[in-house]
Design an enzyme around this catalytic site. Structure first.
Site: not given
Length: 343
Positions: A122, A150, A154, A205, A258, A262, A268, A270
């Site tokens: 992404k 989506g 992981a 996102k 998403d 996140t 996440s 990020n």
């Protein structure tokens, strides 16, 4: 024979009747998707640059990226990209967005013609502002492109926990076919023909997750975090509309879904990056956060297209050291008042 080995053997039998899926990328997400494809009944070849990662997956683990998670045997891991791609029915590109162009350039001569290439990273290319599907169109014009996105971590997918994602392609029939083939007991894949909308949602996102993490790390409170996420979604819709994304796509799994995931968990990368940023901790050595390069190019795109995106601009400025987090929040809080629905 262990329970895991029996399960792996069953997966291998299923895979012989399915597609041959090639996964480019041996990180956490690439390994998790390889497992998901195995569970869906496909045979799987996984390309990883690092021979140690290949050897670990062959042993049934990937401690560098998925510590503590047993990797089902049956994934054919290799550091030879030609071997990984030969005879594939479908390719999942799971390399980071900023290295996709280089990876596809190497893979170009080995990807079978006309098979779908599914984008699983992404982001927006930092140097050109290109969406990832445009990069595929440049380098592999003979291959139909799709994107999988989506709310999905992981570790959850690797463990086989219930997860819902969306598979998008301009060709609605291709999107539906891929969604059906990728779905398994605990992985539900919806389909969409709004490829651009799914890409935009997935890319932006990450930027707002950095913002949410920074606000949390700076101790500005849950109310500020909620406001940041909500107003960030407004910006996501503005930019999405400029690219031609459909509003209902951005309200779905690859947009709002998403974003919510996140922006609320240290799983996440990020959000974790933003959290460390807000806490003033060292950023060197943190896992790759795609929102960092995406923030700068998204801010530039917003400026060039005259799109009001103050949070994206603030994140970009914080990351390049122009302003502090508190200065950014003050600037956002003192913007001219207007109605909430005023775009």
């Amino acid at each position: 024979m262990s329970g895991r080995d029996e399960n792996s053997q069953d997966m291998g039998k299923l895979g012989k009747s399915g597609w041959r899926v090639s996964v480019l990328g041996g990180g956490a997400w690439g390994t998790a998707l390889a497992l998901a494809m195995l569970r869906a009944g496909h045979s799987v070849r996984l390309f990883a640059r690092d021979p140690e990662t290949v050897a670990a997956i062959d042993r049934g683990e990937n401690p560098r990226y998925l510590p503590g998670i047993a990797i089902a045997l049956g994934i054919d891991a290799t550091s030879d990209i030609k071997a990984a791609l030969t005879g594939a029915d479908c390719v999942l590109a799971v390399t980071p967005a900023q290295s996709l162009r280089a990876t596809l350039a190497v893979a170009k001569g080995h990807v079978p013609a006309d098979i779908p290439l599914v984008l699983c990273a992404k982001g927006i290319e930092r140097d050109t502002g290109a969406l990832l599907s445009a990069i595929v169109g440049e380098i592999l014009p003979q291959n139909p492109v799709a994107a999988l996105s989506g709310p999905s971590f992981a570790t959850d997918v690797a463990r086989g926990l219930p997860t819902a994602v969306v598979v998008a392609a301009r060709d609605e029939a291709l999107a539906a076919d891929l969604a059906a083939r990728f779905s398994a007991e605990n992985l539900r894949c919806y389909s969409s023909d709004d490829l651009i909308g799914v890409e935009i949602g997935g890319a932006l996102k990450n930027v707002f997750a950095i913002a949410a993490g920074a606000v949390t790390g700076a101790g500005l409170g849950a109310s500020a975090q909620a406001a940041m996420v909500t107003r960030g979604f407004v910006e996501l819709r503005r930019i999405g509309a400029a690219f031609g994304a459909r509003p209902e796509t951005l309200m779905g799994l690859s947009g709002l879904g998403d974003l919510l995931l996140t922006c609320s968990s240290t799983q996440s990368r990020n959000f974790a990056y933003g959290l460390a940023l807000g806490q003033g901790k060292p950023l060197a050595g943190l896992p790759l956060a795609e929102g960092v390069p995406t923030a700068a190019i998204a801010a530039r795109i917003a400026t060039e297209r005259n799109i009001d995106a103050p949070i994206i601009a603030a994140v970009a400025a914080i990351l390049d050291g122009t302003i502090t987090i508190r200065q950014a929040v003050t600037a956002l809080m003192t913007r001219p008042l207007k109605t909430e629905t005023d775009d």
